[in-house]
Enzyme design. Structure first.
Site, PDB file in Angstrom:
ATOM      1  N   ARG A  67       0.847  -1.187   0.000  1.00 31.51           N
ATOM      2  CA  ARG A  67       0.000   0.000   0.000  1.00 31.51           C
ATOM      3  C   ARG A  67       0.887   1.244   0.000  1.00 31.51           C
ATOM      4  NH1 ARG A  67      -2.186   1.210   4.189  1.00 31.51           N
ATOM      5  NH2 ARG A  67      -1.352  -0.381   5.579  1.00 31.51           N
ATOM      6  N   TYR A 206      -1.424  -3.669  -6.768  1.00 25.44           N
ATOM      7  CA  TYR A 206      -1.160  -4.489  -5.588  1.00 25.44           C
ATOM      8  C   TYR A 206      -2.223  -4.355  -4.501  1.00 25.44           C
ATOM      9  CZ  TYR A 206       1.937  -7.426  -2.869  1.00 25.44           C
ATOM     10  OH  TYR A 206       2.483  -8.493  -2.202  1.00 25.44           O
ATOM     11  N   LYS A 215      -9.589  -2.439   1.869  1.00 28.95           N
ATOM     12  CA  LYS A 215      -9.274  -1.266   2.693  1.00 28.95           C
ATOM     13  C   LYS A 215     -10.066  -0.037   2.236  1.00 28.95           C
ATOM     14  CE  LYS A 215      -6.127  -3.588   5.021  1.00 28.95           C
ATOM     15  NZ  LYS A 215      -6.449  -4.120   6.347  1.00 28.95           N
ATOM     16  N   HIS A 235     -11.067  -2.241  11.942  1.00 31.04           N
ATOM     17  CA  HIS A 235      -9.928  -3.044  11.490  1.00 31.04           C
ATOM     18  C   HIS A 235      -9.690  -4.146  12.528  1.00 31.04           C
ATOM     19  CE1 HIS A 235      -5.456  -2.965  10.042  1.00 31.04           C
ATOM     20  NE2 HIS A 235      -6.147  -3.882   9.414  1.00 31.04           N
ATOM     21  N   SER A 257      -0.108  -3.488  12.522  1.00 29.56           N
ATOM     22  CA  SER A 257       0.584  -4.503  11.730  1.00 29.56           C
ATOM     23  C   SER A 257       1.756  -5.085  12.529  1.00 29.56           C
ATOM     24  CB  SER A 257       1.074  -3.899  10.416  1.00 29.56           C
ATOM     25  OG  SER A 257       1.976  -2.859  10.675  1.00 29.56           O
ATOM     26  N   CYS A 259       1.779  -7.631  14.560  1.00 25.92           N
ATOM     27  CA  CYS A 259       1.467  -8.159  15.891  1.00 25.92           C
ATOM     28  C   CYS A 259       0.898  -9.571  15.818  1.00 25.92           C
ATOM     29  CB  CYS A 259       0.486  -7.249  16.616  1.00 25.92           C
ATOM     30  SG  CYS A 259       1.176  -5.653  17.065  1.00 25.92           S
ATOM     31  N   ASP A 282      -9.458  -9.705   9.507  1.00 27.12           N
ATOM     32  CA  ASP A 282      -9.011  -8.338   9.208  1.00 27.12           C
ATOM     33  C   ASP A 282     -10.029  -7.233   9.476  1.00 27.12           C
ATOM     34  OD1 ASP A 282      -6.906  -6.650   8.375  1.00 27.12           O
ATOM     35  OD2 ASP A 282      -7.764  -6.474   6.372  1.00 27.12           O
ATOM     36  N   ARG A 373       2.146 -12.128  -0.293  1.00 30.50           N
ATOM     37  CA  ARG A 373       0.779 -12.427   0.169  1.00 30.50           C
ATOM     38  C   ARG A 373       0.253 -13.755  -0.335  1.00 30.50           C
ATOM     39  NH1 ARG A 373      -1.685  -8.450   3.672  1.00 30.50           N
ATOM     40  NH2 ARG A 373      -0.081  -6.847   3.741  1.00 30.50           N
TER      41      ARG A 373
HETATM   42  O1  TSX Z   1       1.638 -13.962  15.888  1.00 30.34           O
HETATM   43  C1  TSX Z   1       2.244 -13.942  16.952  1.00 30.34           C
HETATM   44  N1  TSX Z   1       1.553 -14.165  18.130  1.00 30.34           N
HETATM   45  C2  TSX Z   1       0.093 -14.347  18.116  1.00 30.34           C
HETATM   46  C3  TSX Z   1      -0.270 -15.742  17.887  1.00 30.34           C
HETATM   47  C4  TSX Z   1      -1.503 -16.226  18.048  1.00 30.34           C
HETATM   48  N2  TSX Z   1       3.602 -13.679  16.952  1.00 30.34           N
HETATM   49  C5  TSX Z   1       4.316 -13.345  15.708  1.00 30.34           C
HETATM   50  C6  TSX Z   1       4.306 -11.857  15.511  1.00 30.34           C
HETATM   51  C7  TSX Z   1       4.867 -11.416  14.188  1.00 30.34           C
HETATM   52  C8  TSX Z   1       3.827 -11.347  13.118  1.00 30.34           C
HETATM   53  C9  TSX Z   1       4.276 -13.687  18.134  1.00 30.34           C
HETATM   54  N3  TSX Z   1       5.567 -13.469  18.407  1.00 30.34           N
HETATM   55  C10 TSX Z   1       3.622 -13.950  19.335  1.00 30.34           C
HETATM   56  C11 TSX Z   1       2.217 -14.209  19.344  1.00 30.34           C
HETATM   57  O2  TSX Z   1       1.623 -14.457  20.377  1.00 30.34           O
HETATM   58  N4  TSX Z   1       4.525 -13.870  20.337  1.00 30.34           N
HETATM   59  C12 TSX Z   1       5.712 -13.572  19.749  1.00 30.34           C
HETATM   60  C13 TSX Z   1       7.003 -13.392  20.454  1.00 30.34           C
HETATM   61  C14 TSX Z   1       7.641 -14.745  20.645  1.00 30.34           C
HETATM   62  C15 TSX Z   1       8.410 -15.303  19.649  1.00 30.34           C
HETATM   63  C16 TSX Z   1       8.980 -16.561  19.838  1.00 30.34           C
HETATM   64  C17 TSX Z   1       8.814 -17.232  21.050  1.00 30.34           C
HETATM   65  C18 TSX Z   1       8.046 -16.659  22.031  1.00 30.34           C
HETATM   66  C19 TSX Z   1       7.466 -15.426  21.843  1.00 30.34           C
HETATM   67  N5  TSX Z   1       9.392 -18.474  21.352  1.00 30.34           N
HETATM   68  C20 TSX Z   1      10.209 -19.229  20.590  1.00 30.34           C
HETATM   69  O3  TSX Z   1      10.562 -18.836  19.503  1.00 30.34           O
HETATM   70  C21 TSX Z   1      10.606 -20.535  21.120  1.00 30.34           C
HETATM   71 MN    MN Z   2      -5.327  -5.199   7.863  1.00 32.53          MN
END
Ligand code: TSX
Ligand code: MN
Length: 572
Positions: A67, A206, A215, A235, A257, A259, A282, A373
């Site tokens: 975007r 895109y 969006k 959102h 984004s 998370c 979304d 994507r």
């Molecule tokens: O999506 C994530 N979630 C939600 C899942 C339902 N991610 C990825 C975020 C990038 C898009 C996460 N990253 C989450 C999470 O709850 N937590 C984390 C941080 C994290 C990363 C790795 C580990 C623990 C926490 N552990 C190991 O790698 C072993």
């Molecule tokens: Mn979105």
């Protein structure tokens, strides 16, 4: 094939006169038409058929990968109605610019008219749009992401007023000039006219720039409609949570984004007896019904998800969803299947990267674009909620706001009332992860995760959200979550992913009123959770002094950014 009502046909005729395509096709939305587009693109070398049934691979122009917020405009009559967080352009001035950009832009191309429906066909909250485009890639993506063709035409012929959208890749082909694999234009404009409910998108093929139902319509235009008509266009993902006793509650959740919003929408819970089902990942359209409850629908019919980072470990259901009938864009090619960073622990040999070159493992460059994507049908979701397509929508009992925060914000907390909950949404912020978009770790405010997607002044948006609380309504409980707290060594404290079910279960039980809570001025926190995690008490608590400072800074941000239009209730 039905014809279009006269008033709509006139608008399309005006688009034809402006864009002067060689041909015009009205899409009927059939599976046969969809497959015909894919076969045609395959024969042109634009799409590559993959090993898995119904799966195709696309590569975009390297200059058209995401975007473009700097080229996205809200063209309201008054500048202040777009607010400080949107680019504004005067509607007349923008129409002039668009007329010149779109003039003759479809020479040598076919114009496709896509009538589409956002939302389940049986649901009265669903809305119609028409996207007029010169991109076959858009047609096949819209086929998956929306309900396309006859089903929408029927609604339009019954009197529904469609949101009109005109899209062009912005590369005419005069005098038999040969096409390129991904036509686009250096100059891009994504213009929204909230008062006349129109969308014009030029220069990009895109995702969010080109699939106008998503969006542009379902968030930017719909948010302005929602404000006028008293509902909410958010959102947010939507999930249904069932406890071991078989009781069920629906939640909607907003995350900026990076998370893991799609991962949470498809979570495979790691807590015996609990079940989570997905309604959407979304966007949520929500409205209070006569019974005083807030009902939500997912206006989309598919997932347009970021591929990198998706794996059997992070999102096993997504890996199942994309096994067939899926379009991939800007991932890496691995023979006759696809690959992306994070899919497996080791990088396979012999990859073709997203630019179409042999992948050099030593280069330090990723093989797939970070914004690569997958486009896949909602119906492929293994834990799709049975009420996803219902006539009534799903009753939302909890609204969750979450950001990526190393400190300060606890794992989960409950707002004491709707006003405090609105404050949670208005002060949502997240730390940046990708160096490309500024300093990593820097805090970015993203109220309600709506900064790029609100079609009007965000101060008015806060007031609209606050005003949902009315006599006789069962207000959802509002929560704040944070999966990303780190310890002194910079390690994540909370295991995340399937274990997030512990936070969901606490929220479920908090709504039921069967948990022990710690009361603070800033909300309720869990006394404990039934999981062994080092540092658990740290992330289940707040440092009231530190948190108080955060709240004060947030109020300063709201005041300085949204001024008089920020409701006083959020500043006191
Ligand atoms: O999506 C994530 N979630 C939600 C899942 C339902 N991610 C990825 C975020 C990038 C898009 C996460 N990253 C989450 C999470 O709850 N937590 C984390 C941080 C994290 C990363 C790795 C580990 C623990 C926490 N552990 C190991 O790698 C072993
Ligand atoms: Mn979105």
């Amino acid at each position: 094939m039905q014809t279009l009502p006269e008033a709509i046909q006139e608008k399309i005729d005006a688009f034809i006169k402006l864009c002067t395509p060689d041909d015009v096709v009205i899409c009927n939305g059939s599976r046969k038409e969809y497959q015909g587009f894919l076969d045609k693109m395959e024969s042109m070398g634009v799409a590559t058929a993959l090993k898995n049934e119904g799966c195709y691979y696309f590569r975009s122009d390297p200059k058209d990968v995401a975007r473009v917020e700097s080229c996205t405009f809200i063209c309201s009559e008054k500048k202040e109605d777009a607010g400080p967080t949107n680019n504004h352009e005067d509607p007349k001035a923008m129409k002039e610019r668009l007329n010149s950009l779109f003039s003759g832009c479809m020479v040598g191309r076919t114009m496709y008219v896509i009538p589409y429906l956002m939302g389940p066909p049986q649901n009265p909250m669903s809305k119609v749009g028409i996207e007029v485009t010169d991109s076959m890639y858009v047609c096949v993506n819209m086929y998956i992401m929306a309900r396309m063709g006859e089903i929408a035409l029927k609604r339009i012929n019954e009197g529904a007023d469609p949101v009109m959208g005109l899209h062009s890749v912005g590369m005419p082909l005069p005098d038999g000039k040969p096409d390129v694999h991904w036509p686009c234009n250096e100059e891009k404009v994504i213009a929204h006219f909230p008062e006349t409910r129109e969308i014009f998108s030029f220069g990009s093929g895109y995702g969010g720039n080109a699939l106008l139902g998503k969006k542009c319509f379902a968030l930017r235009i719909a948010s302005t409609m929602a404000r006028e008509e008293g509902w909410l266009a958010e959102h947010m993902l939507i999930i249904g949570v069932t406890n071991p006793e078989g009781q069920k509650k629906y939640f909607a959740a907003a995350f900026p984004s990076q998370c893991g919003k799609t991962n949470l929408a498809m979570i495979k819970p790691n807590l015996p007896g609990w079940k989570v089902e997905c309604v959407g990942d979304d966007i949520a359209w929500m409205q209070f019904h006569d019974d005083g409850r807030l009902y939500a629908i997912n206006p989309e019919n598919g997932f347009f998800g970021v591929a990198p980072g998706t794996s059997e470990k992070t999102n096993p259901y997504a890996m199942e969803i994309i096994r067939k009938d899926t379009l991939f864009t800007n991932v890496a090619l691995n023979g006759d299947s696809v690959w992306w960073e994070g899919m497996t622990d080791t990088v396979p040999d012999g990859l073709i990267n997203w630019k179409g070159e042999k992948h050099d493992k030593e280069s330090g460059e990723p093989a797939s674009h970070p914004n690569a994507r997958f486009t896949a049908p909602l119906s492929h979701c293994p834990n799709l909620d049975p009420a996803t397509f219902s006539e009534r929508g799903v009753p939302i009992e909890g609204i969750i706001f979450g950001g990526r925060r190393e400190s300060t914000i606890p794992l989960v907390m409950e707002a004491k009332d709707w006003t405090q909950g609105t404050f949670y949404g208005a002060t949502l912020s997240s730390e940046k992860t990708a160096a490309a978009e500024g300093k990593t770790g820097e805090l970015r405010h993203d109220p309600f995760a709506m900064i790029p997607f609100c079609g009007y002044h965000m101060g008015d948006y806060f007031a609209h959200f606050l005003s949902q609380e009315k006599e006789g309504r069962q207000m959802p409980k509002v929560f704040s979550v944070n999966w990303f707290r780190k310890d002194q060594d910079g390690k994540f404290i909370w295991p995340g992913y399937g274990e997030n079910m512990h936070a969901l279960a606490w929220m479920f039980d908090a709504i039921e009123g069967v948990v022990e809570k710690k009361e603070t001025a800033f909300g309720y926190l869990p006394k404990n959770l039934p999981i062994k995690v080092d540092g658990l008490q740290e992330i289940l608590s707040i440092d009231e002094e530190e948190f108080g400072k955060e709240v004060a800074e947030n109020k300063e941000y709201l005041k300085s950014t949204f001024g008089d239009r920020c409701p006083k209730a959020l500043l006191s």
